[in-house]
Design an enzyme around this catalytic site. Structure first.
Site, PDB file in Angstrom:
ATOM      1  N   GLY A 172      28.064  45.365  96.489  1.00  0.00           N
ATOM      2  CA  GLY A 172      29.778  45.704  95.633  1.00  0.00           C
ATOM      3  C   GLY A 172      29.570  47.712  95.057  1.00  0.00           C
ATOM      4  O   GLY A 172      31.123  47.378  95.104  1.00  0.00           O
ATOM      5  N   LYS A 173      28.792  48.362  94.999  1.00  0.00           N
ATOM      6  CA  LYS A 173      29.297  49.616  95.364  1.00  0.00           C
ATOM      7  C   LYS A 173      30.149  49.833  96.554  1.00  0.00           C
ATOM      8  O   LYS A 173      31.220  50.850  96.427  1.00  0.00           O
ATOM      9  CB  LYS A 173      27.591  50.160  95.531  1.00  0.00           C
ATOM     10  CG  LYS A 173      27.554  51.164  93.972  1.00  0.00           C
ATOM     11  CD  LYS A 173      26.101  52.060  94.518  1.00  0.00           C
ATOM     12  CE  LYS A 173      25.037  52.567  93.368  1.00  0.00           C
ATOM     13  NZ  LYS A 173      24.381  52.768  92.926  1.00  0.00           N
TER      14      LYS A 173
ATOM     15  N   ASP B 218      24.050  57.753  92.909  1.00  0.00           N
ATOM     16  CA  ASP B 218      23.152  57.719  91.779  1.00  0.00           C
ATOM     17  C   ASP B 218      24.007  57.680  89.849  1.00  0.00           C
ATOM     18  O   ASP B 218      25.025  58.314  90.120  1.00  0.00           O
ATOM     19  CB  ASP B 218      22.600  58.362  91.838  1.00  0.00           C
ATOM     20  CG  ASP B 218      20.951  57.774  91.378  1.00  0.00           C
ATOM     21  OD1 ASP B 218      20.548  57.411  91.992  1.00  0.00           O
ATOM     22  OD2 ASP B 218      20.671  57.808  89.944  1.00  0.00           O
ATOM     23  N   SER B 219      24.057  56.455  89.494  1.00  0.00           N
ATOM     24  CA  SER B 219      24.542  56.614  88.651  1.00  0.00           C
ATOM     25  C   SER B 219      23.846  55.855  87.307  1.00  0.00           C
ATOM     26  O   SER B 219      22.036  55.220  87.582  1.00  0.00           O
ATOM     27  CB  SER B 219      25.899  55.381  88.843  1.00  0.00           C
ATOM     28  OG  SER B 219      25.592  54.586  89.068  1.00  0.00           O
TER      29      SER B 219
ATOM     30  N   PHE C  50      29.796  45.133  85.381  1.00  0.00           N
ATOM     31  CA  PHE C  50      28.483  44.386  85.415  1.00  0.00           C
ATOM     32  C   PHE C  50      27.901  46.008  84.670  1.00  0.00           C
ATOM     33  O   PHE C  50      27.727  46.425  83.771  1.00  0.00           O
ATOM     34  CB  PHE C  50      28.167  44.885  87.030  1.00  0.00           C
ATOM     35  CG  PHE C  50      28.363  46.361  87.728  1.00  0.00           C
ATOM     36  CD1 PHE C  50      30.164  47.330  87.310  1.00  0.00           C
ATOM     37  CD2 PHE C  50      26.915  47.381  87.654  1.00  0.00           C
ATOM     38  CE1 PHE C  50      29.005  48.611  87.723  1.00  0.00           C
ATOM     39  CE2 PHE C  50      27.126  48.391  88.282  1.00  0.00           C
ATOM     40  CZ  PHE C  50      28.397  49.566  87.732  1.00  0.00           C
TER      41      PHE C  50
ATOM     42  N   TYR D 193      25.921  47.207  82.289  1.00  0.00           N
ATOM     43  CA  TYR D 193      25.306  48.080  80.473  1.00  0.00           C
ATOM     44  C   TYR D 193      26.727  47.522  80.462  1.00  0.00           C
ATOM     45  O   TYR D 193      27.064  48.300  79.061  1.00  0.00           O
ATOM     46  CB  TYR D 193      24.238  48.778  80.486  1.00  0.00           C
ATOM     47  CG  TYR D 193      23.882  49.416  80.924  1.00  0.00           C
ATOM     48  CD1 TYR D 193      22.552  48.704  79.680  1.00  0.00           C
ATOM     49  CD2 TYR D 193      23.052  49.571  81.829  1.00  0.00           C
ATOM     50  CE1 TYR D 193      20.719  49.056  80.133  1.00  0.00           C
ATOM     51  CE2 TYR D 193      21.596  49.972  82.561  1.00  0.00           C
ATOM     52  CZ  TYR D 193      20.205  50.080  81.099  1.00  0.00           C
ATOM     53  OH  TYR D 193      19.617  49.617  81.775  1.00  0.00           O
ATOM     54  N   ASP D 194      27.694  47.553  81.063  1.00  0.00           N
ATOM     55  CA  ASP D 194      29.088  46.985  80.243  1.00  0.00           C
ATOM     56  C   ASP D 194      29.550  46.556  79.059  1.00  0.00           C
ATOM     57  O   ASP D 194      30.483  47.149  77.969  1.00  0.00           O
ATOM     58  CB  ASP D 194      30.175  46.727  81.716  1.00  0.00           C
ATOM     59  CG  ASP D 194      30.307  47.795  82.257  1.00  0.00           C
ATOM     60  OD1 ASP D 194      30.314  49.136  82.155  1.00  0.00           O
ATOM     61  OD2 ASP D 194      30.961  47.023  83.482  1.00  0.00           O
TER      62      ASP D 194
HETATM   63  P1  IMP Z   1      22.016  52.968  90.800  1.00  0.00           P
HETATM   64  O1  IMP Z   1      21.916  51.748  91.758  1.00  0.00           O
HETATM   65  O2  IMP Z   1      20.313  52.881  90.689  1.00  0.00           O
HETATM   66  O3  IMP Z   1      22.971  54.142  91.049  1.00  0.00           O
HETATM   67  O4  IMP Z   1      21.573  52.497  89.457  1.00  0.00           O
HETATM   68  C1  IMP Z   1      22.343  53.095  88.521  1.00  0.00           C
HETATM   69  C2  IMP Z   1      22.700  51.760  87.379  1.00  0.00           C
HETATM   70  O5  IMP Z   1      22.845  51.904  86.272  1.00  0.00           O
HETATM   71  C3  IMP Z   1      23.015  50.494  87.511  1.00  0.00           C
HETATM   72  O6  IMP Z   1      22.451  49.658  87.773  1.00  0.00           O
HETATM   73  C4  IMP Z   1      23.468  50.126  86.158  1.00  0.00           C
HETATM   74  O7  IMP Z   1      22.929  49.487  85.463  1.00  0.00           O
HETATM   75  C5  IMP Z   1      24.304  51.001  85.139  1.00  0.00           C
HETATM   76  N1  IMP Z   1      25.383  51.249  85.501  1.00  0.00           N
HETATM   77  C6  IMP Z   1      25.629  52.460  86.755  1.00  0.00           C
HETATM   78  N2  IMP Z   1      27.508  52.763  86.246  1.00  0.00           N
HETATM   79  C7  IMP Z   1      27.095  51.379  85.879  1.00  0.00           C
HETATM   80  C8  IMP Z   1      28.507  51.292  85.255  1.00  0.00           C
HETATM   81  O8  IMP Z   1      30.051  51.814  85.613  1.00  0.00           O
HETATM   82  N3  IMP Z   1      28.872  49.994  84.362  1.00  0.00           N
HETATM   83  C9  IMP Z   1      27.853  50.339  83.824  1.00  0.00           C
HETATM   84  N4  IMP Z   1      26.500  49.985  83.869  1.00  0.00           N
HETATM   85  C10 IMP Z   1      26.254  50.926  84.894  1.00  0.00           C
END
Ligand code: IMP
Length: 201
Positions: free
Chosen positions: A18-19, A75-76, A156, A158-159
């Site tokens: 998806g990313k 990373d988010s 997706f 926590y949206d």
């Molecule tokens: P990463 O893939 O390790 O960066 O994990 C990021 C996680 O942060 C995701 O699995 C989501 O739970 C949360 N996250 C990041 N961006 C969003 C967003 O735009 N909406 C909702 N949750 C987000």
């Protein structure tokens, strides 16, 4: 001045389809020939950084060095202010091995149900790394409030429990294009593109 990406192959340092799709779409106007770390069978590095930027840099550097192509990592996560920024870099892990975000959202709600401060922000770090190890990193952030119960079925993570400042619907109730106009990821992308990419005609 930031180093420019001059076209050609660009590895998306993620194993999340998806990313990869979302990043590929955002970069389509910039002449990048996008391929994912999963398609190249690159190993997933250990994300043991203590910040979003540190983890984005770990992922981008591992992919660029292993592939020999420039690599982009994202990373988010969600930072809840009454929880001193948690779940933060552990946002994905709060959902447990089943990656069930209804569990993660309930955990956040239980942790803040007796707190007055329900403010939070989503943060996104993007790092572009070249095979010689040079890196450029950018951050985006969107502030808002945690709501309960969850609302909406778009988006997706926590949206369904996040309402951005100035809005009255959750990220999961917004049309994707509307969320993408204000999201933390879109803001980090804007900075990345402005510094490192040129649109091709
Ligand atoms: P990463 O893939 O390790 O960066 O994990 C990021 C996680 O942060 C995701 O699995 C989501 O739970 C949360 N996250 C990041 N961006 C969003 C967003 O735009 N909406 C909702 N949750 C987000």
């Amino acid at each position: 001045m930031a180093r420019h990406f001059n076209g050609g192959k660009l590895v998306i340092a993620s194993h999340n389809p998806g990313k990869v799709r979302e990043i590929g779409d955002l970069l389509a106007p910039f002449g990048a020939d996008v391929i994912s770390a999963a398609e190249l069978n690159l190993p997933e590095p250990v994300e043991d950084g203590l910040t979003f930027i540190a983890n984005a840099q770990i992922k981008a550097k591992a992919a660029a060095l292993a592939s020999g192509f420039p690599a982009l990592a994202d990373d988010s996560g969600l930072a809840v202010h009454a929880l001193c920024g948690e779940p933060g870099i552990y946002s994905a892990r709060w959902a447990g091995p089943s990656k069930d975000f209804s569990i993660a959202m309930r955990k956040v709600e239980q942790a803040i149900e007796n707190k007055e401060d329900r403010s939070a922000h989503f943060a996104c770090a993007l790092t572009l790394c070249w095979p010689d190890g040079h890196m450029e990193s950018f951050e985006g952030r969107v502030d808002g409030t945690m709501v309960w119960p969850p609302r909406g079925d778009k988006g997706f993570g926590y949206d369904p429990t996040f309402v951005a400042s100035g809005m009255d619907i959750t990220f999961a109730e917004m049309q994707p294009t509307a969320k993408h106009a204000i999201s933390h990821r879109a803001q980090a992308f804007r900075k990345l593109v402005e510094a490192c990419f040129e649109a091709v005609s």
